[in-house]
Motif scaffolding. Structure first.
Motif, PDB file in Angstrom:
ATOM      1  N   GLN A   1       2.767 -41.350  10.936  1.00  0.00           N
ATOM      2  CA  GLN A   1       2.806 -39.947  10.508  1.00  0.00           C
ATOM      3  C   GLN A   1       2.315 -39.780   9.079  1.00  0.00           C
ATOM      4  O   GLN A   1       1.620 -38.812   8.752  1.00  0.00           O
ATOM      5  CB  GLN A   1       4.220 -39.404  10.658  1.00  0.00           C
ATOM      6  N   ALA A   2       2.632 -40.759   8.243  1.00  0.00           N
ATOM      7  CA  ALA A   2       2.185 -40.693   6.854  1.00  0.00           C
ATOM      8  C   ALA A   2       0.663 -40.806   6.764  1.00  0.00           C
ATOM      9  O   ALA A   2       0.020 -40.150   5.935  1.00  0.00           O
ATOM     10  CB  ALA A   2       2.845 -41.793   6.034  1.00  0.00           C
ATOM     11  N   ILE A   3       0.080 -41.642   7.629  1.00  0.00           N
ATOM     12  CA  ILE A   3      -1.367 -41.846   7.601  1.00  0.00           C
ATOM     13  C   ILE A   3      -2.109 -40.698   8.275  1.00  0.00           C
ATOM     14  O   ILE A   3      -3.096 -40.185   7.740  1.00  0.00           O
ATOM     15  CB  ILE A   3      -1.725 -43.170   8.300  1.00  0.00           C
ATOM     16  N   LEU A   4      -1.615 -40.281   9.441  1.00  0.00           N
ATOM     17  CA  LEU A   4      -2.327 -39.297  10.249  1.00  0.00           C
ATOM     18  C   LEU A   4      -1.901 -37.866   9.985  1.00  0.00           C
ATOM     19  O   LEU A   4      -2.632 -36.929  10.320  1.00  0.00           O
ATOM     20  CB  LEU A   4      -2.119 -39.615  11.739  1.00  0.00           C
ATOM     21  N   GLY A   5      -0.731 -37.700   9.402  1.00  0.00           N
ATOM     22  CA  GLY A   5      -0.221 -36.344   9.197  1.00  0.00           C
ATOM     23  C   GLY A   5       0.235 -35.704  10.488  1.00  0.00           C
ATOM     24  O   GLY A   5       0.420 -34.488  10.558  1.00  0.00           O
ATOM     25  N   LYS A   6       0.394 -36.527  11.522  1.00  0.00           N
ATOM     26  CA  LYS A   6       0.812 -36.028  12.829  1.00  0.00           C
ATOM     27  C   LYS A   6       1.760 -37.022  13.483  1.00  0.00           C
ATOM     28  O   LYS A   6       1.702 -38.224  13.213  1.00  0.00           O
ATOM     29  CB  LYS A   6      -0.401 -35.827  13.758  1.00  0.00           C
ATOM     30  N   GLU A   7       2.603 -36.520  14.369  1.00  0.00           N
ATOM     31  CA  GLU A   7       3.431 -37.399  15.183  1.00  0.00           C
ATOM     32  C   GLU A   7       2.585 -37.980  16.316  1.00  0.00           C
ATOM     33  O   GLU A   7       1.715 -37.297  16.866  1.00  0.00           O
ATOM     34  CB  GLU A   7       4.598 -36.611  15.785  1.00  0.00           C
ATOM     35  N   VAL A   8       2.800 -39.260  16.618  1.00  0.00           N
ATOM     36  CA  VAL A   8       2.127 -39.892  17.754  1.00  0.00           C
ATOM     37  C   VAL A   8       3.150 -40.053  18.863  1.00  0.00           C
ATOM     38  O   VAL A   8       4.160 -40.741  18.686  1.00  0.00           O
ATOM     39  CB  VAL A   8       1.528 -41.253  17.370  1.00  0.00           C
ATOM     40  N   LYS A   9       2.896 -39.432  19.995  1.00  0.00           N
ATOM     41  CA  LYS A   9       3.873 -39.432  21.088  1.00  0.00           C
ATOM     42  C   LYS A   9       3.238 -39.959  22.368  1.00  0.00           C
ATOM     43  O   LYS A   9       2.209 -39.435  22.821  1.00  0.00           O
ATOM     44  CB  LYS A   9       4.407 -38.028  21.336  1.00  0.00           C
ATOM     45  N   VAL A  10       3.828 -41.018  22.934  1.00  0.00           N
ATOM     46  CA  VAL A  10       3.417 -41.487  24.254  1.00  0.00           C
ATOM     47  C   VAL A  10       4.060 -40.570  25.284  1.00  0.00           C
ATOM     48  O   VAL A  10       5.276 -40.561  25.456  1.00  0.00           O
ATOM     49  CB  VAL A  10       3.837 -42.945  24.494  1.00  0.00           C
ATOM     50  N   ALA A  11       3.226 -39.789  25.958  1.00  0.00           N
ATOM     51  CA  ALA A  11       3.747 -38.801  26.903  1.00  0.00           C
ATOM     52  C   ALA A  11       3.854 -39.335  28.313  1.00  0.00           C
ATOM     53  O   ALA A  11       4.681 -38.860  29.103  1.00  0.00           O
ATOM     54  CB  ALA A  11       2.852 -37.559  26.900  1.00  0.00           C
TER      55      ALA A  11
ATOM     56  N   MET B   1       5.410 -30.238  12.739  1.00  0.00           N
ATOM     57  CA  MET B   1       4.304 -31.197  12.664  1.00  0.00           C
ATOM     58  C   MET B   1       3.596 -31.261  14.013  1.00  0.00           C
ATOM     59  O   MET B   1       4.223 -31.323  15.061  1.00  0.00           O
ATOM     60  CB  MET B   1       4.837 -32.584  12.289  1.00  0.00           C
ATOM     61  N   SER B   2       2.260 -31.233  13.983  1.00  0.00           N
ATOM     62  CA  SER B   2       1.494 -31.328  15.220  1.00  0.00           C
ATOM     63  C   SER B   2       1.613 -32.735  15.801  1.00  0.00           C
ATOM     64  O   SER B   2       2.015 -33.679  15.118  1.00  0.00           O
ATOM     65  CB  SER B   2       0.027 -30.970  14.972  1.00  0.00           C
ATOM     66  N   VAL B   3       1.211 -32.868  17.054  1.00  0.00           N
ATOM     67  CA  VAL B   3       1.440 -34.108  17.798  1.00  0.00           C
ATOM     68  C   VAL B   3       0.144 -34.620  18.398  1.00  0.00           C
ATOM     69  O   VAL B   3      -0.662 -33.837  18.921  1.00  0.00           O
ATOM     70  CB  VAL B   3       2.478 -33.880  18.921  1.00  0.00           C
ATOM     71  N   ILE B   4      -0.060 -35.936  18.306  1.00  0.00           N
ATOM     72  CA  ILE B   4      -1.125 -36.611  19.054  1.00  0.00           C
ATOM     73  C   ILE B   4      -0.487 -37.147  20.325  1.00  0.00           C
ATOM     74  O   ILE B   4       0.391 -38.018  20.276  1.00  0.00           O
ATOM     75  CB  ILE B   4      -1.749 -37.760  18.246  1.00  0.00           C
ATOM     76  N   THR B   5      -0.898 -36.632  21.478  1.00  0.00           N
ATOM     77  CA  THR B   5      -0.300 -36.996  22.756  1.00  0.00           C
ATOM     78  C   THR B   5      -1.109 -38.106  23.409  1.00  0.00           C
ATOM     79  O   THR B   5      -2.322 -37.995  23.575  1.00  0.00           O
ATOM     80  CB  THR B   5      -0.240 -35.774  23.691  1.00  0.00           C
ATOM     81  N   VAL B   6      -0.410 -39.173  23.774  1.00  0.00           N
ATOM     82  CA  VAL B   6      -1.059 -40.387  24.278  1.00  0.00           C
ATOM     83  C   VAL B   6      -0.661 -40.638  25.722  1.00  0.00           C
ATOM     84  O   VAL B   6       0.518 -40.542  26.082  1.00  0.00           O
ATOM     85  CB  VAL B   6      -0.672 -41.610  23.416  1.00  0.00           C
TER      86      VAL B   6
END
Length: 405
Positions: A30-40, A1-6
């Motif tokens: 993840q269900a809404i965006l289809g991506k993992e949200v990660k605070v980097a 799964m792709s990642v949204i990096t924050v």
């Protein structure tokens, strides 16, 4: 799964709320965006004050280390003050990052520039949390703006001042006593000036004005009055008239442009803001097609504000900035003559021409209709004029007591 990096700027109350919300609601995101949200990465002022357990997250006091991360999709601003937040977000936009902010003071001063810059670099700018905390005011207005012309907004945009006024009325407290309780409960800062003098509400009104009317009000021509002069006696007189004090921010586009006021007013039971109590915020929106819409909810706090930020994260691709009026377009509406409750010492009161006496309801209050300048001209230390918003019926009409001369 792709990642949204924050990248998260600030780790105080709001920043911690955002981080915890992202971690605890990851499955839903993840269900809404289809991506993992990660605070980097997280930017803090003093690293030594933070014991951060997740070693995979960069904790730093150097913004440059965040903006130079190999992958960075979104920068969330949860710090306060005009700077350095404005500079940080400019760098983030220029890098091609989407940005989200909760910083109302910074956004009131620099929102237009950031919107233009975001449009130029084809990134989104979320600012829901700058106005109503957990109340979805911005998204609601964006939906309304598709077909409706917003004619007027009246809002209780600061929970601290609303809590103080509610406490003064319900507990019969002085302003100073109610403020002390607000500070003890954590609703007011040690220095409460921004809240009780109306600066916080004014910044939020500026943000709304730019969204609705495409431009800010002229700051120097706007009215900003705090609540520090309201007394228990005035509150008691207002209650006897069926009215409540509220600290209200109002926006309206009249023939002279965008009119913005933040001041104590009186509202009756039929007004949408009458029952907004304690630390709650609310906004009453009048639009030409839908009519009146009222939104109410928590205007501040860890998770209400985090909710607004995370909702912006979900709506990143649709955070556009509609412009309603082109410069010089439209005549605006002619403002109706306001109604005022003049509360205090009425002895020897003489009203000049331009006043219409509606009711003389007690020995300490007369209800009149006049211009704002006229009402201010007869006010004095022991007699203050407060505007009454909305329609209110005064049954005890005794116009024999005070007449225009």
């Amino acid at each position: 799964m792709s990642v949204i990096t924050v990248g998260l700027l600030g780790f105080g109350t709001v920043g911690k709320g955002v981080y915890e919300t992202i971690i605890n609601h990851q499955e839903r995101l993840q269900a809404i965006l289809g991506k993992e949200v990660k605070v980097a990465a997280i930017l803090v002022k003093n690293i030594e004050k933070h014991d951060f357990p997740d070693k995979d997250v960069l904790l730093t006091d150097d913004f440059q280390k965040i903006i130079e991360l190999p992958k960075l999709d979104v920068v969330i601003d949860a710090i306060v003050g005009k700077e350095p937040g404005y500079t940080y977000l400019r760098h983030a936009v220029k890098r091609g990052c989407h940005v989200i902010t909760a910083n109302k003071e910074m956004f009131a001063h620099h929102g237009s520039e950031l919107k233009s810059l975001a449009k130029k670099h084809n990134v989104s700018l979320g600012f829901e949390a700058t106005v109503g905390g957990g109340i979805p005011i911005i998204q609601t207005l964006k939906k309304l703006l598709n077909a409706n012309q917003v004619e007027r907004i009246e809002g209780i945009l600061n929970g601290t001042s609303n809590f103080i006024l509610t406490s003064m009325r319900e507990e019969k407290l002085s302003f100073e006593s109610a403020l002390k309780i607000a500070q003890e409960k954590g609703y007011a800062e040690a220095d409460p000036e921004n809240d009780i003098e109306g600066y916080d509400a004014f910044y939020k009104a500026v943000v709304l004005s730019e969204l609705i009317y495409g431009k800010a009000p002229v700051w120097e021509k706007s009215t900003r009055i705090g609540i520090t002069d309201i007394t228990p006696e005035q509150i008691s007189i207002a209650s006897s008239l069926g009215l409540r004090f509220k600290h209200v921010a109002s926006l309206e586009r009249d023939q002279k442009g965008v009119r913005c006021t933040v001041k104590p007013v009186l509202v009756g039971e039929s007004h949408p803001l009458y029952r907004v109590e304690g630390v709650q915020n609310a906004v009453s929106i009048d639009a030409d097609i839908v009519g009146n819409i009222s939104l109410q909810g928590p205007g501040a706090g860890m998770f209400p504000t985090a909710s607004a930020i995370v909702e912006d994260l979900i709506h990143l691709e649709t955070n556009d900035f509609p412009e309603i009026f082109a410069e010089g377009e439209g005549e605006g509406i002619e403002a109706a003559l306001p109604v005022w409750a003049m509360i205090g010492n009425l002895s020897n009161l003489e009203l000049p021409n331009g006043f219409e006496v509606i009711s003389y309801s007690s020995d300490n209050a007369v209800i009149v209709k006049s211009s704002e300048d006229a009402a201010a001209s007869v006010a004095k230390d022991d007699l203050i004029a407060y505007q009454i918003l909305g329609n209110h019926h005064f049954s005890d009409v005794r116009t024999d007591q005070v007449q225009p001369v």
